[in-house]
Design an enzyme around this catalytic site. Structure first.
Site, PDB file in Angstrom:
ATOM      1  N   ASN A 107       0.049  -0.452  11.847  1.00 46.37           N
ATOM      2  CA  ASN A 107      -0.537   0.298  12.955  1.00 46.37           C
ATOM      3  C   ASN A 107      -1.104  -0.636  14.013  1.00 46.37           C
ATOM      4  O   ASN A 107      -1.702  -1.653  13.681  1.00 46.37           O
ATOM      5  CB  ASN A 107      -1.698   1.176  12.460  1.00 46.37           C
ATOM      6  CG  ASN A 107      -1.217   2.499  11.916  1.00 46.37           C
ATOM      7  OD1 ASN A 107      -0.233   3.055  12.384  1.00 46.37           O
ATOM      8  ND2 ASN A 107      -1.922   3.003  10.914  1.00 46.37           N
ATOM      9  N   ASN A 161      -7.333   9.251  14.250  1.00 45.88           N
ATOM     10  CA  ASN A 161      -8.070   8.323  13.386  1.00 45.88           C
ATOM     11  C   ASN A 161      -9.505   8.170  13.893  1.00 45.88           C
ATOM     12  O   ASN A 161     -10.458   8.175  13.123  1.00 45.88           O
ATOM     13  CB  ASN A 161      -7.390   6.948  13.348  1.00 45.88           C
ATOM     14  CG  ASN A 161      -6.034   6.973  12.664  1.00 45.88           C
ATOM     15  OD1 ASN A 161      -5.305   7.958  12.742  1.00 45.88           O
ATOM     16  ND2 ASN A 161      -5.677   5.892  11.992  1.00 45.88           N
ATOM     17  N   GLY A 214       0.856  -1.186   0.000  1.00 47.58           N
ATOM     18  CA  GLY A 214       0.000   0.000   0.000  1.00 47.58           C
ATOM     19  C   GLY A 214       0.889   1.231   0.000  1.00 47.58           C
ATOM     20  O   GLY A 214       2.047   1.185  -0.425  1.00 47.58           O
ATOM     21  N   ALA A 215       0.338   2.338   0.497  1.00 48.19           N
ATOM     22  CA  ALA A 215       1.094   3.587   0.467  1.00 48.19           C
ATOM     23  C   ALA A 215       2.385   3.467   1.271  1.00 48.19           C
ATOM     24  O   ALA A 215       3.469   3.831   0.800  1.00 48.19           O
ATOM     25  CB  ALA A 215       0.229   4.724   1.021  1.00 48.19           C
ATOM     26  N   SER A 218      -5.520   7.251   7.608  1.00 51.33           N
ATOM     27  CA  SER A 218      -5.819   6.054   6.810  1.00 51.33           C
ATOM     28  C   SER A 218      -7.159   5.428   7.217  1.00 51.33           C
ATOM     29  O   SER A 218      -7.935   4.981   6.365  1.00 51.33           O
ATOM     30  CB  SER A 218      -4.696   5.033   6.966  1.00 51.33           C
ATOM     31  OG  SER A 218      -4.561   4.656   8.320  1.00 51.33           O
ATOM     32  N   ASN A 273      -2.787   7.916  16.814  1.00 50.03           N
ATOM     33  CA  ASN A 273      -3.786   7.209  16.007  1.00 50.03           C
ATOM     34  C   ASN A 273      -5.153   7.137  16.679  1.00 50.03           C
ATOM     35  O   ASN A 273      -6.183   7.245  16.002  1.00 50.03           O
ATOM     36  CB  ASN A 273      -3.315   5.781  15.686  1.00 50.03           C
ATOM     37  CG  ASN A 273      -2.240   5.735  14.617  1.00 50.03           C
ATOM     38  OD1 ASN A 273      -1.207   5.105  14.778  1.00 50.03           O
ATOM     39  ND2 ASN A 273      -2.463   6.426  13.501  1.00 50.03           N
ATOM     40  N   LYS A 321       2.730   5.941  19.469  1.00 54.88           N
ATOM     41  CA  LYS A 321       2.054   6.051  18.168  1.00 54.88           C
ATOM     42  C   LYS A 321       0.538   6.021  18.355  1.00 54.88           C
ATOM     43  O   LYS A 321      -0.207   6.746  17.684  1.00 54.88           O
ATOM     44  CB  LYS A 321       2.508   4.892  17.270  1.00 54.88           C
ATOM     45  CG  LYS A 321       1.944   4.880  15.860  1.00 54.88           C
ATOM     46  CD  LYS A 321       2.655   5.868  14.955  1.00 54.88           C
ATOM     47  CE  LYS A 321       2.532   5.540  13.466  1.00 54.88           C
ATOM     48  NZ  LYS A 321       1.194   5.407  12.962  1.00 54.88           N
TER      49      LYS A 321
END
Lengths: 313, 313
Positions: free
Chosen positions: B103, B192, B10-11, B262, B188, B184
């Site tokens: 993640n 997110n 993916g990215a 994401s 997130n 992290k």
């Protein structure tokens, strides 16, 4: 018998107005969406407490066609509060009383500023009720209305309760209208809010998720704490028992069928939601009073953002 | 020069794999969606740190076509963790090391159970990076990767950092991989989570709403507290400074352009979201350790419900 003007004939207005008409009162309904259907086929209430069919109810498109009434039942959406003054005013004469049958905090204060506090009452409908096709209302569960007077005048509450005495509606006296409003928020904030932010789900699914279920109780405790601070600031003696309220409301909601709160229906149908009255005003008061309400704050931010998207699209 | 297998292109996988290829490593990409486009036109990285175009990268549809590598970069979505073992295994030989560039919490433990803890590393990419059309990746902002070893062996981290020494990627040593993971999550979980539950909004709009902005900080404090309890339970000495983390992450996010996390992109495109690794596992550990995380709990319930809807529709 009283002359009653129902302003805002959604599910709640139609249901309670029809119950008053059934009891013999002269009820006039201000209608928009359902006007033609009700003129043609009447108003159908499909209720767990017994159906009502008003074959030829008095419906109007403009409040001036109704004129002054003994009672105004204002059952507009809280999102329409800015329109309420113009819609209600033609029905208000010197001795008119106004029952604000809307969700949220602070609405009666608006009516008091416009028409005088002594004639303003609040009605808190604890009921599962949804609109069906035009002219049809589904009354699914519950139905009591808690009624208080804005100045908590017991004699005035007696007069309000007398209106409903012959109607098939259970009424409950609210010795403190403000306490009643906060108690109602203890249901609306968690259930309307989580039903929306979890994606437009029914109340049974809110309670089925362990994290959301825990959040219901935690939100109720926050709302009760904010409410108690607000009640103290207003000089009243009434207080909410957060723990008991949480237990009772979870149990009552568990006993419902899969229910779609009105705000959730507004959300999934892309309509404006009652965010200001149900979320922002309680949060504003909590913040002003120094009560920590982190869950209410997060939920309010989520609801405000979701509502802004609905208004754009 | 090392032989590198990028599993999950993916990215993130494409970007970091391309940076290693640019530095001269032999990089093999396992690709699905973009396979044909990359075979035809190569891999284009449009980056604020300088573009990369790999005209004829080595791409494979099956990991067996890559075979054992010195390093596996596993950049699958956390939702695909159950597939990871089968996809990674063909690339693992006796001396292979695995960098888990995903993640969420607890993923390295899965790889350790499958392949042995001594060869497992975690990579925490703090970067704004999105897929474009097939074969194109947009690297918008930031980009450092924090790297730790599952057993926190400093010599192993040296070896991992050496891989990146010649690449145009800033690396940061994580003396404690677990502390890095929780740090992290401090980004997130709020960003997110709120970007999704507020309706699919960008990070700038999360910070622009005062209630959501306050919720970001409150969530970070909860996550840091849970992380510190988890770190203590694992016997480590590293700790998170919640207040400083909140300040730094809000400031860093404020400096970003309008960014789509994401998980938010997954949400608006109706794909499964990384709810288990980013929300449920941290909440599970917090609950097991007796750390109160009411905001994380509500957000997890909301995310789980939204994710279930996406999987059904």
């Amino acid at each position: 018998m009283s002359r009653v003007a129902v302003i805002g004939a959604g599910a709640v207005g139609c249901y309670y107005g029809a119950r008053l008409a059934e009891a013999g009162h002269e009820v006039h309904f201000l209608m928009r969406r359902d006007f033609e259907a009700v003129r043609r086929d009447g108003l159908h209430i499909l209720s767990k407490d017994g159906d009502v069919h008003l074959a030829r109810p008095d419906v109007a498109r403009e409040p001036s066609a109704i004129g002054p009434a003994d009672w105004v039942l204002c059952a507009l959406k809280a999102t329409a509060v800015e329109e309420a003054r113009a819609l209600v005013a033609p029905c208000v004469g010197p001795s008119t009383r106004i029952l604000v049958l809307m969700n949220g905090l602070g609405l009666e204060d608006r009516f008091a500023a416009w028409f005088g506090a002594e004639r303003v009452f609040g009605g808190l409908a604890f009921t599962c009720i949804n609109r069906g096709e035009p002219g049809v209302v589904h009354h699914i569960d519950y139905g009591p209305v808690t009624i208080g007077h804005l100045l908590d005048d017991p004699g005035e509450v007696d007069i309000a309760l007398a209106l409903w005495a012959g109607a098939k509606v259970e009424t409950v006296r609210a010795p403190s209208l403000l306490a009643g409003r906060w108690t109602k928020l203890c249901w609306n904030i968690p259930f309307n809010g989580l039903a929306v932010t979890a994606g437009g789900i029914t109340t049974d699914r809110v309670l089925a998720d362990p994290a959301l279920r825990a959040s219901v109780t935690a939100l109720i405790l926050e709302v009760a704490a904010a409410g108690n601070a607000d009640l103290a600031a207003h000089g009243g003696t009434a207080r909410l028992d957060g723990e008991a309220t949480a237990r009772n409301m979870v149990a009552a909601t568990e006993a419902m069928a899969a229910y779609r709160p009105s705000t959730m229906i507004d959300f999934v149908e892309g309509r404006p939601m009652e965010v200001a009255a149900i979320f922002e005003e309680p949060l504003r008061r909590a913040s002003a009073l120094g009560v920590a309400t982190p869950l209410l704050s997060m939920l309010t931010g989520q609801m405000r953002s979701l509502d802004a998207r609905a208004r754009v699209s």
